[in-house]
Design a protein around this motif. Structure first.
Motif, PDB file in Angstrom:
ATOM      1  N   THR A  73      59.257 -62.156 -24.001  1.00  0.00           N
ATOM      2  CA  THR A  73      59.466 -60.712 -23.997  1.00  0.00           C
ATOM      3  C   THR A  73      58.190 -59.918 -23.726  1.00  0.00           C
ATOM      4  OG1 THR A  73      59.140 -60.637 -26.404  1.00  0.00           O
ATOM      5  CG2 THR A  73      61.402 -60.920 -25.600  1.00  0.00           C
ATOM      6  N   ALA A  74      57.023 -60.552 -23.855  1.00  0.00           N
ATOM      7  CA  ALA A  74      55.760 -59.846 -23.633  1.00  0.00           C
ATOM      8  C   ALA A  74      55.555 -59.568 -22.144  1.00  0.00           C
ATOM      9  CB  ALA A  74      54.592 -60.666 -24.177  1.00  0.00           C
ATOM     10  N   ASP A  75      54.681 -58.590 -21.853  1.00  0.00           N
ATOM     11  CA  ASP A  75      54.378 -58.261 -20.445  1.00  0.00           C
ATOM     12  C   ASP A  75      53.217 -59.084 -19.911  1.00  0.00           C
ATOM     13  OD1 ASP A  75      52.228 -57.199 -21.789  1.00  0.00           O
ATOM     14  OD2 ASP A  75      52.456 -55.154 -21.007  1.00  0.00           O
ATOM     15  N   HIS A  76      52.864 -60.143 -20.630  1.00  0.00           N
ATOM     16  CA  HIS A  76      51.757 -61.007 -20.231  1.00  0.00           C
ATOM     17  C   HIS A  76      52.049 -62.427 -20.710  1.00  0.00           C
ATOM     18  CE1 HIS A  76      50.978 -59.697 -24.363  1.00  0.00           C
ATOM     19  NE2 HIS A  76      50.392 -60.862 -24.524  1.00  0.00           N
ATOM     20  N   ALA A  77      51.343 -63.380 -20.164  1.00  0.00           N
ATOM     21  CA  ALA A  77      51.438 -64.750 -20.657  1.00  0.00           C
ATOM     22  C   ALA A  77      50.750 -64.819 -22.019  1.00  0.00           C
ATOM     23  CB  ALA A  77      50.771 -65.716 -19.680  1.00  0.00           C
ATOM     24  N   VAL A  78      51.454 -65.292 -23.024  1.00  0.00           N
ATOM     25  CA  VAL A  78      50.896 -65.384 -24.368  1.00  0.00           C
ATOM     26  C   VAL A  78      49.935 -66.563 -24.423  1.00  0.00           C
ATOM     27  CG1 VAL A  78      51.421 -65.706 -26.802  1.00  0.00           C
ATOM     28  CG2 VAL A  78      52.968 -64.364 -25.351  1.00  0.00           C
ATOM     29  N   TRP A  79      48.713 -66.281 -24.847  1.00  0.00           N
ATOM     30  CA  TRP A  79      47.680 -67.315 -24.907  1.00  0.00           C
ATOM     31  C   TRP A  79      47.737 -67.974 -26.271  1.00  0.00           C
ATOM     32  CZ3 TRP A  79      45.322 -67.841 -20.305  1.00  0.00           C
ATOM     33  CH2 TRP A  79      44.289 -68.789 -20.212  1.00  0.00           C
ATOM     34  N   LEU A  80      47.939 -69.282 -26.311  1.00  0.00           N
ATOM     35  CA  LEU A  80      48.156 -69.993 -27.560  1.00  0.00           C
ATOM     36  C   LEU A  80      47.044 -70.994 -27.818  1.00  0.00           C
ATOM     37  CD1 LEU A  80      51.963 -70.541 -27.047  1.00  0.00           C
ATOM     38  CD2 LEU A  80      50.940 -69.109 -28.809  1.00  0.00           C
TER      39      LEU A  80
END
Length: 321
Positions: free
Chosen positions: A122-129
């Motif tokens: 749902t975020a507007d970016h790739a979530v950095w994990l």
């Protein structure tokens, strides 16, 4: 060392057992299903069995890879996950503490880092994990019990001084994805080396490195995955136009993929960063996306396993107890 390897008949265990012996260790494999690397049939949830194995084999260290996994959610009730993933881990930790061990390696999963929102992208970016990501909100009983087991490892280090290294492994299973079917299996696996996959051989090597380094580390958690080529500042573009970012890093990728009839991902919603494992453990996966492209270019075998007919040995045996 005399090492107890749980999950020895599983996909990781069948690679890790030989690697441990090649490094000079004596390995006792424990699993509920028979296999070439398994010496003792039984469950980690059986405390009496664990105590007998420790006493009879003179166990000096544990690599705990046995577990129920995400696909098992469709096959087993939540209580089975608690019994195996949490009670089983506690049994091993208590036995290791009682035996005076100085190291314990726990196979965890990056899956527990994926909340429902991250899964739905749902975020507007790739979530950095990475290891600092949180708060963690696992989306299913698998993730909940693996996170709980990580907590038991941390607690045994704090209360008893047992050195525990937790490895949150990225995807390395050989079978088809059980939820996504929009790409061929090999195409999907190749794509995942950009952001969330590793080979089983690299995962086995990471466990060996963790075993060696555990006493000096004390307690730590590491994400283990193929190194991503991406940078954090590319996160928004990765979500919006991943193919453009990939092509910038790998100009040959579009043509190599087209020749095979494959597709690059149009959008990437999450990226696993394994940098801490490289800095702290000295471990860097040998197989990454560049190696995959090199195989495509040379026309050689793909550097990862893909077996759409793979079935977990415990399912062949018909038991998860």
């Amino acid at each position: 060392m005399r090492i107890l390897l749980t999950g020895s008949s599983g996909w990781l265990g069948r690679f890790l057992g030989p690697r441990l012996r090649a490094a000079g260790h004596a390995v006792t494999g424990l699993d509920i299903a028979p296999g070439l690397e398994t010496d003792v049939l039984g469950s980690v949830a059986d405390r009496g069995l664990i105590d007998r194995v420790f006493a009879e084999q003179g166990i000096e260290a544990v690599i705990h890879g046995g577990a129920l996994h995400k696909p098992d959610i469709a096959r087993y009730p939540p209580q089975h996950f608690i019994d195996v993933n949490m009670t089983g881990t506690l049994n091993l930790l208590e036995a290791a503490t009682a035996a005076g061990h100085d190291r314990f390696v726990f196979t965890s999963t990056t899956s527990l880092m994926i909340s429902d929102a991250i899964r739905r992208e749902t975020a507007d970016h790739a979530v950095w994990l990475d290891e600092e990501s949180g708060p963690l909100s696992p989306r299913n009983i698998y993730g909940v019990t693996k996170l709980g087991a990580e907590g038991l490892c941390r607690l045994h280090h704090l209360e008893h001084g047992l050195a525990c290294v937790v490895l949150r492994t990225a995807r390395f299973f050989p079978e088809e994805d059980d939820t996504h079917h929009d790409l061929t299996g090999e195409n999907m696996k190749a794509n995942e080396f950009l952001n969330r996959r590793g080979t089983v051989e690299d995962m086995a090597e990471a466990h060996l490195r963790a075993l060696e380094r555990a006493p000096a580390i004390g307690f730590a958690t590491y994400v283990v995955s193929a190194p991503t080529p991406f940078r954090r500042e590319e996160a928004e573009e990765l979500k919006r136009d991943a193919a453009a970012v990939i092509t910038r890093h790998f100009p040959e990728a579009p043509a190599l993929y087209a020749a095979r009839g494959w597709r690059l991902p149009a959008s990437i919603g999450r990226v696993y960063d394994a940098g801490l494992a490289e800095r702290a453990l000295g471990f860097r996966a040998k197989t990454d996306f560049a190696v995959v492209l090199a195989a495509l270019k040379a026309g050689t075998a793909l550097p990862f396993a893909h077996d759409p007919d793979y079935v977990s040995p415990k399912e062949v045996g018909g038991s998860a107890a």
